[in-house]
Scaffold this active site. Sequence first.
Site, mmCIF file in Angstrom:
data_model
loop_
_atom_site.group_PDB
_atom_site.id
_atom_site.type_symbol
_atom_site.label_atom_id
_atom_site.label_comp_id
_atom_site.label_asym_id
_atom_site.label_seq_id
_atom_site.Cartn_x
_atom_site.Cartn_y
_atom_site.Cartn_z
ATOM 1 N N ASP A 83 0.870 -1.189 0.000
ATOM 2 C CA ASP A 83 0.000 0.000 0.000
ATOM 3 C C ASP A 83 0.901 1.232 0.000
ATOM 4 O OD1 ASP A 83 -1.800 2.159 0.881
ATOM 5 O OD2 ASP A 83 -3.209 0.544 1.307
ATOM 6 N N GLN A 121 -14.563 2.374 1.775
ATOM 7 C CA GLN A 121 -13.860 1.905 0.569
ATOM 8 C C GLN A 121 -13.560 3.080 -0.362
ATOM 9 O OE1 GLN A 121 -15.999 -1.128 -1.665
ATOM 10 N NE2 GLN A 121 -14.188 -1.671 -2.875
ATOM 11 N N HIS A 167 -10.366 -5.820 -2.421
ATOM 12 C CA HIS A 167 -9.012 -5.992 -1.894
ATOM 13 C C HIS A 167 -9.070 -6.196 -0.393
ATOM 14 C CE1 HIS A 167 -9.990 -1.705 -1.927
ATOM 15 N NE2 HIS A 167 -9.295 -1.598 -0.799
ATOM 16 N N HIS A 186 -6.751 -5.713 3.078
ATOM 17 C CA HIS A 186 -5.581 -5.066 3.678
ATOM 18 C C HIS A 186 -4.945 -6.048 4.668
ATOM 19 C CE1 HIS A 186 -6.763 -0.762 2.710
ATOM 20 N NE2 HIS A 186 -7.933 -1.363 2.565
HETATM 21 P P1 AMP Z 1 -9.851 1.121 0.550
HETATM 22 O O1 AMP Z 1 -10.029 2.471 1.168
HETATM 23 O O2 AMP Z 1 -10.159 -0.029 1.436
HETATM 24 O O3 AMP Z 1 -10.553 1.067 -0.780
HETATM 25 O O4 AMP Z 1 -8.295 0.969 0.297
HETATM 26 C C1 AMP Z 1 -7.637 1.406 -0.825
HETATM 27 C C2 AMP Z 1 -6.186 1.394 -0.452
HETATM 28 O O5 AMP Z 1 -5.435 1.489 -1.625
HETATM 29 C C3 AMP Z 1 -5.756 2.540 0.468
HETATM 30 O O6 AMP Z 1 -5.174 2.022 1.653
HETATM 31 C C4 AMP Z 1 -4.748 3.311 -0.372
HETATM 32 O O7 AMP Z 1 -3.682 3.788 0.404
HETATM 33 C C5 AMP Z 1 -4.303 2.268 -1.365
HETATM 34 N N1 AMP Z 1 -3.859 2.747 -2.648
HETATM 35 C C6 AMP Z 1 -4.428 3.694 -3.428
HETATM 36 N N2 AMP Z 1 -3.766 3.809 -4.583
HETATM 37 C C7 AMP Z 1 -2.746 2.916 -4.552
HETATM 38 C C8 AMP Z 1 -1.701 2.549 -5.448
HETATM 39 N N3 AMP Z 1 -1.567 3.140 -6.643
HETATM 40 N N4 AMP Z 1 -0.832 1.582 -5.079
HETATM 41 C C9 AMP Z 1 -0.950 0.986 -3.875
HETATM 42 N N5 AMP Z 1 -1.917 1.275 -2.977
HETATM 43 C C10 AMP Z 1 -2.801 2.232 -3.310
#
Ligand code: AMP
Length: 143
Positions: A37, A101, A107, A109
């Site tokens: 992340d 989200q 996904h 975490h």
């Molecule tokens: P969610 O809020 O559960 O949808 O989590 C999305 C996650 O993706 C967040 O923790 C972000 O920090 C992470 N994220 C967003 N863009 C990227 C990226 N390009 N590469 C890796 N992680 C990302």
Amino acid sequence: MSITGNYDTDNIFAKIVRGDMPCVKVYEDEHTLAFMDVFPQSRGHMLVIHKREQARNLLDVSTDGLAQIMNSVQKLARAAEQALKPDGIIITQFNGAPAGQTVFHLHFHIIPKYEGDLKPHASGGMADMDALAATADLIKTEL
Ligand code: AMP
């Protein structure tokens, strides 16, 4: 975005799967991909996704696809425990914007928890890419 709706093939994680966006990859198999992340809540914060399932959230995914993701989640959590020796490991997954989200490709975490050190969800700054890659390399040694 609501808990129901259409899958957007141009979401960030779909682009990562296609190779249209970079990621710090930790693990990949026939079905799943795990990467760091970039806004980590703690050292070793990873995301695990399915490469083919067009599922926005847990409600959309097939049971086989879910099992494939969870297989990788457990594998990566075990590797993180061995490599980073956290005090605990948090597994989270959000369904719909009201639940927190922000990226609408299912996904999970994996968030190592160290005593007194955890940023709230979606609150951190962007990580140093060299530090992320070094942590990913450590985890990879335990896979
Ligand atoms: P969610 O809020 O559960 O949808 O989590 C999305 C996650 O993706 C967040 O923790 C972000 O920090 C992470 N994220 C967003 N863009 C990227 C990226 N390009 N590469 C890796 N992680 C990302």
